[in-house]
Design an enzyme around this catalytic site. Sequence first.
Site, PDB file in Angstrom:
ATOM      1  CB  ALA A  66      -0.866  -0.022   1.250  1.00 23.77           C
ATOM      2  N   GLY A 105       0.513  -5.188   0.565  1.00 24.85           N
ATOM      3  CA  GLY A 105      -0.586  -5.148  -0.400  1.00 24.85           C
ATOM      4  C   GLY A 105      -0.184  -5.706  -1.756  1.00 24.85           C
ATOM      5  CD  GLU A 108      -2.662  -7.802   2.023  1.00 27.13           C
ATOM      6  OE1 GLU A 108      -2.328  -6.607   1.857  1.00 27.13           O
ATOM      7  OE2 GLU A 108      -3.394  -8.183   2.945  1.00 27.13           O
ATOM      8  CD  GLU A 128       1.272  -5.921   5.119  1.00 29.94           C
ATOM      9  OE1 GLU A 128       2.094  -6.827   5.371  1.00 29.94           O
ATOM     10  OE2 GLU A 128       0.611  -5.881   4.069  1.00 29.94           O
TER      11      GLU A 128
HETATM   12  N1  3HC Z   1       4.563   3.541   0.244  1.00 36.21           N
HETATM   13  C1  3HC Z   1       5.051   4.764  -0.043  1.00 36.21           C
HETATM   14  N2  3HC Z   1       6.353   4.999  -0.288  1.00 36.21           N
HETATM   15  C2  3HC Z   1       7.181   3.948  -0.247  1.00 36.21           C
HETATM   16  C3  3HC Z   1       6.745   2.648   0.026  1.00 36.21           C
HETATM   17  C4  3HC Z   1       5.362   2.459   0.281  1.00 36.21           C
HETATM   18  N3  3HC Z   1       4.855   1.252   0.539  1.00 36.21           N
HETATM   19  N4  3HC Z   1       7.801   1.824  -0.010  1.00 36.21           N
HETATM   20  C5  3HC Z   1       8.868   2.576  -0.311  1.00 36.21           C
HETATM   21  N5  3HC Z   1       8.500   3.860  -0.449  1.00 36.21           N
HETATM   22  C6  3HC Z   1       9.360   4.983  -0.834  1.00 36.21           C
HETATM   23  C7  3HC Z   1      10.435   5.249   0.220  1.00 36.21           C
HETATM   24  O1  3HC Z   1       9.966   6.122   1.214  1.00 36.21           O
HETATM   25  C8  3HC Z   1      11.520   5.880  -0.639  1.00 36.21           C
HETATM   26  O2  3HC Z   1      11.163   7.221  -0.862  1.00 36.21           O
HETATM   27  P1  3HC Z   1      12.304   8.333  -1.000  1.00 36.21           P
HETATM   28  O3  3HC Z   1      13.140   7.911  -2.155  1.00 36.21           O
HETATM   29  O4  3HC Z   1      11.525   9.571  -1.201  1.00 36.21           O
HETATM   30  O5  3HC Z   1      13.059   8.304   0.298  1.00 36.21           O
HETATM   31  C9  3HC Z   1      11.393   5.150  -1.971  1.00 36.21           C
HETATM   32  O6  3HC Z   1      10.083   4.583  -1.979  1.00 36.21           O
HETATM   33  C10 3HC Z   1      12.386   4.031  -2.138  1.00 36.21           C
HETATM   34  O7  3HC Z   1      12.341   3.190  -1.001  1.00 36.21           O
HETATM   35  P2  3HC Z   1      13.676   2.603  -0.339  1.00 36.21           P
HETATM   36  O8  3HC Z   1      14.679   3.679  -0.177  1.00 36.21           O
HETATM   37  O9  3HC Z   1      13.252   1.848   0.865  1.00 36.21           O
HETATM   38  O10 3HC Z   1      14.162   1.635  -1.508  1.00 36.21           O
HETATM   39  P3  3HC Z   1      14.829   0.212  -1.427  1.00 36.21           P
HETATM   40  O11 3HC Z   1      15.078  -0.197  -2.823  1.00 36.21           O
HETATM   41  O12 3HC Z   1      15.962   0.217  -0.437  1.00 36.21           O
HETATM   42  O13 3HC Z   1      13.714  -0.763  -0.806  1.00 36.21           O
HETATM   43  C11 3HC Z   1      11.528  -1.722  -0.575  1.00 36.21           C
HETATM   44  C12 3HC Z   1      12.549  -1.027  -1.504  1.00 36.21           C
HETATM   45  C13 3HC Z   1      12.074  -3.101  -0.139  1.00 36.21           C
HETATM   46  C14 3HC Z   1      10.269  -1.885  -1.340  1.00 36.21           C
HETATM   47  C15 3HC Z   1      11.337  -0.857   0.693  1.00 36.21           C
HETATM   48  O14 3HC Z   1      11.036   0.468   0.277  1.00 36.21           O
HETATM   49  C16 3HC Z   1      10.213  -1.301   1.584  1.00 36.21           C
HETATM   50  O15 3HC Z   1      10.406  -2.188   2.376  1.00 36.21           O
HETATM   51  N6  3HC Z   1       9.049  -0.637   1.467  1.00 36.21           N
HETATM   52  C17 3HC Z   1       7.936  -0.867   2.351  1.00 36.21           C
HETATM   53  C18 3HC Z   1       7.232  -2.139   2.045  1.00 36.21           C
HETATM   54  C19 3HC Z   1       6.071  -2.313   2.970  1.00 36.21           C
HETATM   55  O16 3HC Z   1       6.152  -2.147   4.161  1.00 36.21           O
HETATM   56  N7  3HC Z   1       4.926  -2.685   2.389  1.00 36.21           N
HETATM   57  C20 3HC Z   1       3.718  -2.846   3.157  1.00 36.21           C
HETATM   58  C21 3HC Z   1       2.972  -1.555   3.164  1.00 36.21           C
HETATM   59  S1  3HC Z   1       1.552  -1.611   4.194  1.00 36.21           S
HETATM   60  C22 3HC Z   1       0.436  -2.466   3.279  1.00 36.21           C
HETATM   61  O17 3HC Z   1       0.727  -2.902   2.207  1.00 36.21           O
HETATM   62  C23 3HC Z   1      -0.921  -2.598   3.890  1.00 36.21           C
HETATM   63  C24 3HC Z   1      -1.730  -3.567   3.128  1.00 36.21           C
HETATM   64  O18 3HC Z   1      -1.742  -4.772   3.782  1.00 36.21           O
HETATM   65  C25 3HC Z   1      -3.135  -3.094   2.993  1.00 36.21           C
END
Ligand code: 3HC
Length: 691
Positions: A66, A105, A108, A128
Amino acid sequence: MVVINDVTNFGTDSNIAILTLNSPPVNALSAQVREGLHEGIKKAKDDKSVEAIVLICKGRTFIAGADITEFGKEPQGPSLFEALDMIENSNKPVIAAIHGTALGGGLEVALTCHYRIAIPSAKCGLPEVQLGLLPGAGGTQRLPRVVGVEKALQMVTSGQHVSAKECLKMGLVDELASEEKLLEGAVILAKKIVSEKRPLVKIRDMNEKVDAAKGNETIFSEFRKSIARRARGFLAPEYNIQCIEAAVNLPFDEGIKTERKLFMELITSNQSAAQRYAFFAQRQVAKIPDIPKETEIKSVKSVGVIGAGTMGGGISMNFANVGIPVKIIEQNQERLDKGLSIIRKNYENTANKGRISFDDVEKRMDLIEGNTSLDQLNDCDLIIEAVFENMELKKDIFRQLDQIAKEGTILATNTSALNVNEIADETKRPEDVIGLHFFSPANVMRLLEIVRGNKTSKSVVASSMSISKTIGKIAAVVGVCPGFVGNRILAQRQREANKLILEGALPWDIDDALFEFGFPMGPFAMSDLAGLDIGWDKETSKGETLRDRLCESGRLGQKSGKGFYVYDEKRNKSPDPEVEALIREFAESKQVLRREISKEEILERSLYPMINEGFKILEEGMAIRASDIDIVWINGYGWPIYEGGPMFYGNLVGFDKILSWLQKMEGEHGSDFAPSSYLEKVVKENINIFG
Ligand code: 3HC
Ligand code: NAI
């Protein structure tokens, strides 16, 4: 090829529709992406020539989850559920083609597709929990139906990213494509599914694995026990477990309702707000406003470390772990041998735990070369000094390095308190000098304070940031001041803790209060671990401080079996009446009247002065932003991430409340509590310090 909207492309390969998401940087499921997904699937379903749909992403990754920036805002566009329903209920097979990371997500979405194909380097996970959440789009209900309850429990409570190979084994992906040919592989699979008339697999209907766990409550009770230590204080792991329980005990649609309800509770909790804040803070800390992206990064292919003691050994391991050769210099052969043998022992312990192979131990040891002459460092790209904390010694070493090191070498000191500018000025190249303040144990702790001197060049700062990333550290750039950021704030807590035990609290009262708050241990347990005799001298000790008295009576901490606590042979600690008596006696000798001290007061006295110091640090420009201070404390000192760090926590408490408390305390007890003028300004002008 038809563009559905600017984040979604629709194309076809004969009878296969190819829906491509393209929303940099990580294809997060923003309103626009959800809309594109929705429209694209609908279009493919409506197109009579289309027999199957491949969902693939452009850029570095499949959908990474998400869009976290949307949390807490008014929802816009179609919900993720609508898009997922449309995929799962499609009468044409939908195939997810995964590269990079399918997370949260994103996974998912893939789990509602009828088939999944991935390239070997891809990873899948439901992270998450690390944001204080649970998978809120059916992940907790679908995952156990594919991988079974135990694996699902592990995945949702750890948030770990699972390799494609492992996913294939678990049935989470159906096939692996070759690394460079994901689209081709996905289209071939889609055609096969069509020609072989394979079924439209809906994970929601696969009940075998959840049914197998019905009535088996031991799985859950044992699992809860197994994660109790690392999950202490966190809400999200328990909520995730409850969702998996719902998957086992309830029909799918009811399970989804439980997931929804618990997701809503978490997303509105302070814990998740803190963990989401920390997620962005950790990315923000790497950005240095006055250092542009194109700044020259020096290549670091060889490292020199001076001192093979506690810190030098750990620092060296960081580089050997990533294949960078290290020359480690000691003052004599005996100390060198001792240092090297400790490094080897550390590696062997890791190998005994199965975390690396014994072959790796040898490979890493081969990268570490010991010597007793500084001259050996003449070809190193980075030299880190980690000798005793003595200014004259450090100055002498830097004068020598100035003669020995090749031009352009980064010259770093690991000092924890000395003035980096003074050290730099001993050389003719202060622009190459920087502080790299590692934390103990240096091979384990993720924090690195990068101490930027007055004359340190931008290139040296940028290169230090880059090398910290290579060795897996989280680096924060800080300024030159006593204790830098982390220890400077720690000193506040330490001072108040020492005062509190005279005023009436006992060491274990303070440790317990901070442990309950979420710290791994309190200040007195920490002192016992480090050793009370650091900096204490038997010859000159005159019983002037409590520490003197403890050391004089042989209480040196864990290593002597007793310090503030008494320890059994397994190093379990217990309060000791002897210490209580010593404290009472000492307080009396200082004419401090002891009184009852509440847990609330312990927390205020321990934490509010830290927050005040944080404001002083910001005011002096010693940290770039408030969230950097939080990152230092979360990663270097065990501040519970679900409390967001001192500055985030201070904001939750209310900076106005903290200011009033400080003003009152200053009036009653003096300048230790003098509020920072920046805090006063923030409260007066209602400034948002998080920008
Ligand atoms: N939403 C919004 N922005 C995000 C994001 C997300 N899910 N994931 C990454 N970003 C942004 C980061 O803030 C960063 O922004 P910036 O360049 O402005 O600082 C940019 O994307 C790049 O991210 P990273 O520097 O972390 O890049 P990496 O290549 O090192 O890592 C990644 C990539 C493994 C995808 C890592 O970003 C990550 O772990 N992201 C989060 C993944 C996550 O937690 N997903 C679950 C979200 S909650 C959800 O999905 C709820 C659902 O169940 C309904
Ligand atoms: P230590 O006493 O364990 O190791 C220092 C080593 O330096 C000793 O092995 C000593 O023989 C060696 N040494 C002394 N003079 C030398 C010389 N001229 N040439 C080569 N080697 C020499 O000390 P520790 O704890 O490793 O600390 C080192 C530095 O790291 C200090 O500046 C300290 O303040 C800092 N530091 C320490 C932390 C800790 O928790 N121990 C944390 C962060 C920084």
